[in-house]
Design an enzyme around this catalytic site. Structure first.
Site, PDB file in Angstrom:
ATOM      1  N   GLY A   1      -2.701   9.246  -4.183  1.00 46.12           N
ATOM      2  CA  GLY A   1      -3.930   9.748  -4.822  1.00 46.12           C
ATOM      3  C   GLY A   1      -3.748  10.894  -5.803  1.00 46.12           C
TER       4      GLY A   1
ATOM      5  N   CYS B   1     -10.855   3.230  -0.868  1.00 42.61           N
ATOM      6  CA  CYS B   1      -9.474   3.523  -0.483  1.00 42.61           C
ATOM      7  C   CYS B   1      -9.239   2.753   0.808  1.00 42.61           C
ATOM      8  CB  CYS B   1      -9.297   5.020  -0.238  1.00 42.61           C
ATOM      9  SG  CYS B   1      -7.694   5.430   0.475  1.00 42.61           S
ATOM     10  N   THR B   2      -8.141   2.029   0.863  1.00 41.90           N
ATOM     11  CA  THR B   2      -7.938   1.146   2.020  1.00 41.90           C
ATOM     12  C   THR B   2      -7.607   1.907   3.305  1.00 41.90           C
ATOM     13  OG1 THR B   2      -5.664   0.792   1.277  1.00 41.90           O
ATOM     14  CG2 THR B   2      -7.288  -0.887   0.682  1.00 41.90           C
ATOM     15  N   HIS B   3      -7.345   3.211   3.193  1.00 42.39           N
ATOM     16  CA  HIS B   3      -7.172   4.020   4.414  1.00 42.39           C
ATOM     17  C   HIS B   3      -8.522   4.303   5.084  1.00 42.39           C
ATOM     18  CE1 HIS B   3      -3.139   4.908   2.911  1.00 42.39           C
ATOM     19  NE2 HIS B   3      -2.867   5.548   4.021  1.00 42.39           N
TER      20      HIS B   3
ATOM     21  N   GLU C   1      -2.845   9.297   7.779  1.00 45.11           N
ATOM     22  CA  GLU C   1      -1.398   9.070   7.922  1.00 45.11           C
ATOM     23  C   GLU C   1      -0.818   9.873   9.092  1.00 45.11           C
ATOM     24  OE1 GLU C   1       0.960   7.073   6.265  1.00 45.11           O
ATOM     25  OE2 GLU C   1      -0.651   6.029   5.213  1.00 45.11           O
TER      26      GLU C   1
ATOM     27  N   CYS D   1      -4.114  -1.366  -2.199  1.00 43.92           N
ATOM     28  CA  CYS D   1      -4.211   0.074  -2.441  1.00 43.92           C
ATOM     29  C   CYS D   1      -5.067   0.243  -3.697  1.00 43.92           C
ATOM     30  CB  CYS D   1      -2.804   0.632  -2.657  1.00 43.92           C
ATOM     31  SG  CYS D   1      -2.771   2.360  -3.170  1.00 43.92           S
ATOM     32  N   ASN D   2      -6.140   0.984  -3.568  1.00 42.19           N
ATOM     33  CA  ASN D   2      -7.041   1.161  -4.717  1.00 42.19           C
ATOM     34  C   ASN D   2      -6.376   1.938  -5.842  1.00 42.19           C
ATOM     35  OD1 ASN D   2     -10.120   0.425  -3.885  1.00 42.19           O
ATOM     36  ND2 ASN D   2      -8.909   0.991  -2.120  1.00 42.19           N
ATOM     37  N   THR D   3      -5.598   2.962  -5.465  1.00 39.46           N
ATOM     38  CA  THR D   3      -4.965   3.806  -6.478  1.00 39.46           C
ATOM     39  C   THR D   3      -3.979   2.969  -7.304  1.00 39.46           C
ATOM     40  OG1 THR D   3      -5.098   5.520  -4.778  1.00 39.46           O
ATOM     41  CG2 THR D   3      -3.919   6.075  -6.797  1.00 39.46           C
TER      42      THR D   3
ATOM     43  N   ASP E   1       0.864  -1.184   0.000  1.00 39.94           N
ATOM     44  CA  ASP E   1       0.000   0.000   0.000  1.00 39.94           C
ATOM     45  C   ASP E   1       0.899   1.232   0.000  1.00 39.94           C
ATOM     46  OD1 ASP E   1      -2.398   1.581   0.205  1.00 39.94           O
ATOM     47  OD2 ASP E   1      -1.937   1.919   2.310  1.00 39.94           O
ATOM     48  N   SER E   2       0.292   2.378  -0.259  1.00 38.57           N
ATOM     49  CA  SER E   2       1.064   3.621  -0.205  1.00 38.57           C
ATOM     50  C   SER E   2       1.402   3.998   1.241  1.00 38.57           C
ATOM     51  CB  SER E   2       0.251   4.752  -0.838  1.00 38.57           C
ATOM     52  OG  SER E   2      -0.936   4.944  -0.097  1.00 38.57           O
TER      53      SER E   2
HETATM   54  N1  DGL Z   1      -4.713   3.223   0.486  1.00 41.43           N
HETATM   55  C1  DGL Z   1      -4.563   3.895  -0.770  1.00 41.43           C
HETATM   56  C2  DGL Z   1      -5.751   3.585  -1.662  1.00 41.43           C
HETATM   57  O1  DGL Z   1      -6.457   2.637  -1.374  1.00 41.43           O
HETATM   58  C3  DGL Z   1      -4.298   5.326  -0.455  1.00 41.43           C
HETATM   59  C4  DGL Z   1      -3.976   6.151  -1.576  1.00 41.43           C
HETATM   60  C5  DGL Z   1      -3.096   7.324  -1.360  1.00 41.43           C
HETATM   61  O2  DGL Z   1      -1.947   7.120  -0.996  1.00 41.43           O
HETATM   62  O3  DGL Z   1      -3.530   8.428  -1.673  1.00 41.43           O
HETATM   63  O4  DGL Z   1      -5.998   4.207  -2.677  1.00 41.43           O
END
Ligand code: DGL
Length: 267
Positions: free
Chosen positions: A42, A184-186, A151, A72-74, A9-10
């Site tokens: 993002g 978004c996984t956050h 974050e 991570c969705n992105t 993930d990011s």
């Molecule tokens: N968890 C990431 C997602 O699902 C976060 C993206 C980001 O870093 O902006 O998209």
């Protein structure tokens, strides 16, 4: 097969998927990498997200993973197809599992999606949803303030409520929506605040559970599930500072996290 499963993930968001993996596959070992230093992904360009994602993947491939979960969705929106084409191991993302979970839930076929600018712009969710059922109505909305807030470790309280309620004004206006995908996984880390703002009429979907189920099915199909009995020693890596990562991992994961290491991956 006692090789680990790789999770990327990011930042800390993928921990919400890792926690489901630990629950559903308690004998499997996870190696998690969060690119906290360069988070958020993002607002970044497609090319940047692809480059950074590959850097994370190279790091994990050296750890001999048997499967990769792009939590991570992105990164899923921009890099999944490329990763699936190039890597010799099974790779899954979080968008299709999230879409499937939402379709199972909606009663009136009106689904909302919130995610990063990149994910929303990519239109990956409307596509995934309409591929399953072309009658689905989708309203998608970016929430660029959520990831930086998470974050920083702000997960509840007044500050979180203010950001979430301001950001979700356009989504609240879509009052026919009965299901909202946390794209978004956050976002599962601030799920309670999101639920409070959206109200009880809306069912909130995060993709972790469905993704973990799919990992189990794929590993089973490839006969790569770990069949012994052990307490796996998970490894967690971050490219950024350890403090917030440690705090969120400690709060979010049901088990104590022993090894968290800060690493450099820009190779
Ligand atoms: N968890 C990431 C997602 O699902 C976060 C993206 C980001 O870093 O902006 O998209």
């Amino acid at each position: 097969m006692d090789q680990p499963i790789g999770v990327i993930d990011s930042g800390v968001g993928g921990l919400t998927v890792a926690s489901e993996l630990m629950r559903q596959l308690p004998n499997e070992q996870l190696i998690y990498l969060g690119d906290t230093l360069r988070c958020p992904y993002g607002p970044r360009s497609e090319q940047e997200v692809i480059t950074y994602t590959w850097q994370m993947v190279r790091f994990l491939m050296e750890k001999n993973i048997k499967m990769l979960v792009v939590a991570c969705n992105t990164a899923t929106a921009f890099a999944l197809e490329n990763l699936q084409n190039e890597l010799p191991i099974p790779v899954i993302g979080v968008i299709e599992p999230g879409a499937r979970a939402a379709i199972k839930t909606t009663q009136n076929l009106h689904i909302g999606v919130i995610g990063t600018e990149g994910t929303i712009k990519s239109e990956a969710y409307p596509k995934a949803l309409k591929d399953i059922n072309s009658k689905i109505h989708v309203n998608a909305h970016p929430c660029p303030r959520f990831v930086p807030m998470v974050e920083q470790g702000i997960l509840s309280g007044e500050a979180a409520m203010e950001v979430v309620s301001e950001t979700l004004v356009p989504m609240k206006k879509q009052n026919h929506i009965d299901t909202l995908i946390l794209g978004c996984t956050h976002y599962p880390l601030i799920r309670e605040t999101i639920q409070e703002v959206m109200g009880d009429r809306v069912t909130i979907i995060s993709s972790g559970e469905e993704t973990a189920r799919e990992v189990s099915t794929i590993l089973g199909y490839h006969q790569k599930l770990y069949t012994g009995n052990r307490k796996p020693a998970h490894e967690f890596y971050t490219t950024g500072k350890l403090e917030v990562f440690e705090t969120i991992a400690g709060e979010w994961l049901d088990q104590p996290v022993s090894v968290i290491t800060s690493v450099v991956i820009d190779y």
